[in-house]
Design a protein around this motif. Structure first.
Motif, PDB file in Angstrom:
ATOM      1  N   VAL A  89       0.869  -1.170   0.000  1.00  0.00           N
ATOM      2  CA  VAL A  89       0.000   0.000   0.000  1.00  0.00           C
ATOM      3  C   VAL A  89       0.908   1.223   0.000  1.00  0.00           C
ATOM      4  CG1 VAL A  89      -1.749   1.338   1.207  1.00  0.00           C
ATOM      5  CG2 VAL A  89      -1.874  -1.153   1.241  1.00  0.00           C
ATOM      6  N   ALA A  90       0.789   2.045  -1.032  1.00  0.00           N
ATOM      7  CA  ALA A  90       1.616   3.253  -1.147  1.00  0.00           C
ATOM      8  C   ALA A  90       0.739   4.388  -1.657  1.00  0.00           C
ATOM      9  CB  ALA A  90       2.797   3.024  -2.088  1.00  0.00           C
ATOM     10  N   ASP A  91       1.077   5.603  -1.290  1.00  0.00           N
ATOM     11  CA  ASP A  91       0.284   6.775  -1.675  1.00  0.00           C
ATOM     12  C   ASP A  91       1.149   7.738  -2.475  1.00  0.00           C
ATOM     13  OD1 ASP A  91      -2.177   8.564  -1.305  1.00  0.00           O
ATOM     14  OD2 ASP A  91      -0.572   9.833  -0.544  1.00  0.00           O
ATOM     15  N   VAL A  92       0.646   8.145  -3.646  1.00  0.00           N
ATOM     16  CA  VAL A  92       1.369   9.088  -4.505  1.00  0.00           C
ATOM     17  C   VAL A  92       1.087  10.507  -4.011  1.00  0.00           C
ATOM     18  CG1 VAL A  92       1.638   9.973  -6.849  1.00  0.00           C
ATOM     19  CG2 VAL A  92       1.220   7.529  -6.482  1.00  0.00           C
ATOM     20  N   PHE A  93       2.118  11.191  -3.506  1.00  0.00           N
ATOM     21  CA  PHE A  93       1.925  12.539  -2.976  1.00  0.00           C
ATOM     22  C   PHE A  93       2.550  13.616  -3.859  1.00  0.00           C
ATOM     23  CE2 PHE A  93       6.015  11.240  -1.291  1.00  0.00           C
ATOM     24  CZ  PHE A  93       6.784  12.387  -1.297  1.00  0.00           C
ATOM     25  N   LYS A  94       3.158  13.204  -4.955  1.00  0.00           N
ATOM     26  CA  LYS A  94       3.810  14.186  -5.815  1.00  0.00           C
ATOM     27  C   LYS A  94       3.947  13.603  -7.219  1.00  0.00           C
ATOM     28  CE  LYS A  94       8.293  16.701  -6.092  1.00  0.00           C
ATOM     29  NZ  LYS A  94       7.804  18.080  -6.155  1.00  0.00           N
ATOM     30  N   VAL A  95       3.665  14.417  -8.231  1.00  0.00           N
ATOM     31  CA  VAL A  95       3.848  14.018  -9.629  1.00  0.00           C
ATOM     32  C   VAL A  95       4.794  15.015 -10.285  1.00  0.00           C
ATOM     33  CG1 VAL A  95       2.713  13.758 -11.875  1.00  0.00           C
ATOM     34  CG2 VAL A  95       1.603  12.875  -9.814  1.00  0.00           C
ATOM     35  N   ASP A 130      -2.302  11.585  -5.334  1.00  0.00           N
ATOM     36  CA  ASP A 130      -3.146  10.942  -4.329  1.00  0.00           C
ATOM     37  C   ASP A 130      -3.626   9.555  -4.743  1.00  0.00           C
ATOM     38  OD1 ASP A 130      -3.927  11.236  -1.712  1.00  0.00           O
ATOM     39  OD2 ASP A 130      -5.957  11.844  -2.213  1.00  0.00           O
ATOM     40  N   ALA A 131      -2.999   8.973  -5.768  1.00  0.00           N
ATOM     41  CA  ALA A 131      -3.331   7.595  -6.139  1.00  0.00           C
ATOM     42  C   ALA A 131      -2.799   6.634  -5.085  1.00  0.00           C
ATOM     43  CB  ALA A 131      -2.724   7.257  -7.500  1.00  0.00           C
ATOM     44  N   VAL A 132      -3.542   5.566  -4.835  1.00  0.00           N
ATOM     45  CA  VAL A 132      -3.071   4.492  -3.966  1.00  0.00           C
ATOM     46  C   VAL A 132      -2.552   3.363  -4.855  1.00  0.00           C
ATOM     47  CG1 VAL A 132      -3.736   2.725  -2.300  1.00  0.00           C
ATOM     48  CG2 VAL A 132      -4.575   5.059  -2.033  1.00  0.00           C
ATOM     49  N   LEU A 133      -1.293   3.001  -4.650  1.00  0.00           N
ATOM     50  CA  LEU A 133      -0.676   1.903  -5.373  1.00  0.00           C
ATOM     51  C   LEU A 133      -0.745   0.650  -4.504  1.00  0.00           C
ATOM     52  CD1 LEU A 133       2.538   3.725  -6.697  1.00  0.00           C
ATOM     53  CD2 LEU A 133       0.245   3.715  -7.678  1.00  0.00           C
ATOM     54  N   HIS A 134      -1.082  -0.487  -5.122  1.00  0.00           N
ATOM     55  CA  HIS A 134      -1.173  -1.729  -4.353  1.00  0.00           C
ATOM     56  C   HIS A 134      -0.904  -2.907  -5.281  1.00  0.00           C
ATOM     57  CE1 HIS A 134      -5.261  -2.565  -5.986  1.00  0.00           C
ATOM     58  NE2 HIS A 134      -5.359  -1.256  -5.966  1.00  0.00           N
ATOM     59  N   ASP A 135      -0.678  -4.069  -4.699  1.00  0.00           N
ATOM     60  CA  ASP A 135      -0.357  -5.246  -5.511  1.00  0.00           C
ATOM     61  C   ASP A 135      -1.382  -6.357  -5.362  1.00  0.00           C
ATOM     62  OD1 ASP A 135       0.185  -6.062  -2.949  1.00  0.00           O
ATOM     63  OD2 ASP A 135       2.240  -6.722  -3.337  1.00  0.00           O
ATOM     64  N   SER A 136      -2.525  -6.047  -4.736  1.00  0.00           N
ATOM     65  CA  SER A 136      -3.576  -7.045  -4.561  1.00  0.00           C
ATOM     66  C   SER A 136      -4.917  -6.347  -4.584  1.00  0.00           C
ATOM     67  CB  SER A 136      -3.406  -7.784  -3.228  1.00  0.00           C
ATOM     68  OG  SER A 136      -4.567  -8.510  -2.903  1.00  0.00           O
ATOM     69  N   HIS A 137      -5.903  -6.961  -5.233  1.00  0.00           N
ATOM     70  CA  HIS A 137      -7.225  -6.342  -5.273  1.00  0.00           C
ATOM     71  C   HIS A 137      -7.928  -6.373  -3.926  1.00  0.00           C
ATOM     72  CE1 HIS A 137      -7.195  -5.262  -9.431  1.00  0.00           C
ATOM     73  NE2 HIS A 137      -6.923  -6.506  -9.818  1.00  0.00           N
ATOM     74  N   ASP A 138      -7.305  -7.012  -2.944  1.00  0.00           N
ATOM     75  CA  ASP A 138      -7.828  -6.902  -1.575  1.00  0.00           C
ATOM     76  C   ASP A 138      -7.778  -5.448  -1.096  1.00  0.00           C
ATOM     77  OD1 ASP A 138      -8.189  -9.607  -1.539  1.00  0.00           O
ATOM     78  OD2 ASP A 138      -6.372 -10.038  -0.377  1.00  0.00           O
ATOM     79  N   GLU A 139      -6.898  -4.647  -1.707  1.00  0.00           N
ATOM     80  CA  GLU A 139      -6.757  -3.247  -1.316  1.00  0.00           C
ATOM     81  C   GLU A 139      -7.523  -2.303  -2.233  1.00  0.00           C
ATOM     82  OE1 GLU A 139      -3.917  -5.354  -0.873  1.00  0.00           O
ATOM     83  OE2 GLU A 139      -4.558  -5.248   1.213  1.00  0.00           O
ATOM     84  N   ASP A 140      -8.360  -2.821  -3.131  1.00  0.00           N
ATOM     85  CA  ASP A 140      -9.187  -1.949  -3.974  1.00  0.00           C
ATOM     86  C   ASP A 140     -10.067  -1.054  -3.099  1.00  0.00           C
ATOM     87  OD1 ASP A 140      -8.222  -2.829  -6.350  1.00  0.00           O
ATOM     88  OD2 ASP A 140      -9.930  -4.104  -6.865  1.00  0.00           O
ATOM     89  N   GLY A 141     -10.180   0.193  -3.506  1.00  0.00           N
ATOM     90  CA  GLY A 141     -11.133   1.078  -2.837  1.00  0.00           C
ATOM     91  C   GLY A 141     -10.618   1.770  -1.597  1.00  0.00           C
ATOM     92  N   ILE A 142      -9.383   1.527  -1.168  1.00  0.00           N
ATOM     93  CA  ILE A 142      -8.886   2.229   0.011  1.00  0.00           C
ATOM     94  C   ILE A 142      -8.195   3.522  -0.416  1.00  0.00           C
ATOM     95  CG2 ILE A 142      -8.577   0.049   1.214  1.00  0.00           C
ATOM     96  CD1 ILE A 142      -5.556   0.532   1.073  1.00  0.00           C
TER      97      ILE A 142
END
Length: 679
Positions: free
Chosen positions: A289-295, A365-377
């Motif tokens: 679970v990672a959060d994009v805070f800058k582009v 503010d995108a959430v990066l994840h490697d499992s669909h268990d984390e979809d929607g967070i």
């Protein structure tokens, strides 16, 4: 250096403009062995001010990240912009760190930006450390400044070190109590901070009261100190001179020994689709679970998404998802940002700050994840100031419309407080930002990066429309042109809602007089009318529409008929319900020299402003707080500059909407020529 999550410290340098954050950033990188020589803001040679506009203007516009290995810690240090015009980048950085290092200029004391950053950091649950810079400046009274800080922010603000030898070095007063300082007994300061720390925890307090300081183990003191930082029970004050490097190494020691690591800080505010807070643990073996805070749109490596890892381990060549997108992307390049340099790495563990390149769908503010268990967070969003300054623009050279659109989209990706709007009814492109300077910088950046020049003019103010009363409306839509016709009849009621509520659509139809499949068409017609307005051409808000009766024809009734009937019935009701035009009212804070108070308050009064109060601050500065219609402040930057000789500054934040005076409403209504669809 090889490190784990317990070794990581994430901290952002923040504060008012001109306090020396970038110079301190350079000094800390130098003291940590990252750079061999300290760059100069004046010469444009620092690690953080790499943008053309930053070098030309001599101040930061964006945030910059660098890693420092010191002691047993890997410190991810972020330098942020001080000007309120660029708060978007600064607040974004707060989403990635555990600690805010709030820098104060010893000569100027507590300034407007100091208060704002202290409050933003507190709201985000960050540990806060006050760093007093420029302690070697002529005529500074550090003891008085510490008193002012405690008066302003509370008695929990206590020195963790103190200046000595005419401010040429500093002495630790948390771990040590012997030594001579310039303005306070080290033993007294040691006792104050020790008492503050031990009282947070009953076990620590009991051991201390029973057997004294010697009974406390270093681990007990550390745990109590971290708890104090987490709960805001302690805000350490430390002293530096970035210019002479006095106290800089000691500041790195504080980061290493006292700042919370990702395991010790307040938990990140992640929520699921149902707005329920969920737990994200800094476990390297869990799902990512990672959060994009800058582009960053880098001309050499392409689009960079800079993220903070909260859980799991991101590895090069692994697969990640963006938010709930079902399509994965491959992490082909994984970077650690080190000022001007991008260093490719194999992995990023919990607490790390890293970046992925050339992923077009990645966004702020995108959430990066490697499992669909984390979809929607998602991570709780930062509360960014509303961009209220606007410019309507068009390309200077014909044929560059698409190029302009692409460039504005890229810039919007990088700055959450820079927005682009396109008004269909006017065929007008409008950009909005936090100030005239903010917009000027962004348009200069667009010209330098993308080769697009624009012609600008003032846009329409973002007025809104609503209703002051309740009324009923009716329309029958009937067309017969041979063959199947069109038929739909709608009766509805409109009612005002509280300001800021938005829009509610209620189905109160009984007995099937309008089949359910046509209700969405009626709502569509109502929403179309709300977009274009009823009396002055502005979007409508804060009202409820209740459809309670109507008729249909089993053959001729179609969706298009009920769209038109809903729209016309709504307009019929609105025109009976005392429609009003609303204007944006903004909170204004103006910081000026004391001698300009009369001119500035008089000028604001002439702009329909309400003066809410004044505060006297350090150094003879006066802060005027007011509320004013945004429409009255179009030329305020120029006016304030003229009144104060360039020494005044101000900021705006959207407060609320309220009805315009009747003469203004008549003027706006007369200027609008509604064009309704012909049946």
């Amino acid at each position: 250096m090889s490190y784990n999550t317990e070794n990581i410290r994430n901290a952002a340098l923040a504060g008012h403009a001109g306090v020396g954050k970038t110079t301190l950033f350079e000094a800390m990188l130098h003291a940590g062995g990252v750079i061999q020589s300290i760059g100069s803001v004046e010469r444009g040679t620092t690690q953080s001010d790499t943008d053309t506009q930053e070098k030309a203007r001599g101040h930061s516009i964006d945030s910059c990240i660098a890693g420092i290995d010191h002691g047993s810690s890997h410190i991810n240090l972020l330098d942020t912009a001080g000007y309120a015009d660029f708060r978007g980048a600064t607040l974004s950085a707060f989403a990635a760190v555990e600690t805010a290092l709030i820098v104060i200029n010893a000569s100027n004391g507590i300034e407007h930006g100091t208060r704002r950053m202290m409050e933003h950091a507190r709201e985000r649950g960050l540990a806060r450390v006050i760093v007093i810079n420029k302690i070697d400046a002529d005529g500074v009274d550090l003891a008085e400044l510490v008193r002012a800080i405690r008066d302003e922010f509370g008695n929990e603000c206590l020195p963790v070190n103190l200046p000595a030898d005419n401010n040429n070095r500093v002495l630790d007063c948390f771990f040590h109590k012997d030594g001579k300082t310039d303005f306070s007994s080290l033993a007294e300061a040691h006792q104050q901070i020790l008492d503050q720390v031990v009282e947070i925890n009953e076990a620590t307090m009991g051991a201390y009261l029973e057997d004294g300081e010697e009974a406390l183990t270093p681990q007990q003191l550390h745990e109590a100190f971290e708890q104090c930082l987490r709960e805001g029970h302690l805000v350490p004050i430390c002293f530096v001179s970035a210019r002479t490097r006095a106290g800089v190494l000691e500041l790195l020691e504080i980061c290493d020994r006292l700042l919370p690591n990702p395991n010790e800080a307040n938990p990140p505010p992640f929520r699921d689709d149902h707005d329920v807070q969920i737990s994200v643990e800094p476990n390297p073996s869990s799902h990512v679970v990672a959060d994009v805070f800058k582009v960053i749109n880098d001309p050499f490596v392409g689009k960079l998404g800079v993220f903070r890892v909260w859980q799991g381990t991101v590895r090069r060549d692994s697969q990640l998802y963006i938010d709930d997108n079902r399509k994965a992307f491959k992490v082909c390049h994984l970077f650690r940002l080190n000022g001007k340099t991008h260093v490719e790495v194999d992995q990023a563990i919990p607490g790390d700050i890293a970046a992925v390149a050339k992923v077009e769908d990645i966004h702020f503010d995108a959430v990066l994840h490697d499992s669909h268990d984390e979809d929607g967070i998602h991570l709780d969003p930062m509360h960014f100031p509303q961009p209220m300054f606007g410019l309507a623009l068009e390309p200077k050279h014909k044929g560059q419309e698409q190029k302009l659109s692409n460039a504005l989209s890229r810039l919007s990706e990088e700055d959450p407080c820079f927005r682009m709007e396109h008004h269909k009814e006017l065929n007008e492109t409008v950009v909005r930002g936090l100030s005239d300077l903010h917009l000027k910088i962004m348009l200069e950046r667009m010209k330098d990066r993308y080769g697009v020049e624009v012609v600008t003019h003032p846009p329409r103010i973002a007025y809104r429309e609503t209703i002051a009363g309740s009324a009923e409306g009716h329309h029958r839509h009937k067309k017969q042109t041979g063959g199947a016709g069109q038929f739909g009849e709608v009766f509805l009621r409109v009612e005002p809602l509280e300001r800021g509520t938005g829009f509610q659509f209620v189905d109160a139809v009984k007995g099937g007089v309008i089949p359910g499949q046509f209700l969405p068409a009626i709502e569509k017609g109502v929403r179309q009318a709300m977009e274009t307005g009823a009396i002055a051409g502005f979007p409508m808000q804060d009202l409820r529409v209740t459809v309670y009766d109507g008729k249909y024809h089993p053959v001729d009734s179609k969706e298009v008929a009920f769209v038109s009937a809903g729209k016309k019935a709504f307009l019929d009701a609105v025109n009976k319900a005392r429609p009003v035009v609303l204007e944006p009212i903004v909170d204004v804070e103006v910081s000026i020299p004391e001698l300009n108070v009369g001119d500035v308050t008089g000028g604001l009064a002439g702009k329909r402003a309400r003066i809410m109060g004044t505060d006297a601050k350090h150094g003879g500065e006066i802060v005027i707080k007011a509320q004013a219609p945004l429409a009255e402040l179009t030329d305020y930057p120029t006016e304030l500059k003229a009144m104060t000789g360039g020494r005044g500054r101000y900021s705006l934040d959207l407060s609320h909407y309220e009805p315009v005076p009747p003469p203004v409403q008549r003027q706006l209504s007369d200027a609008w020529k509604p064009k309704l669809d012909e049946d």
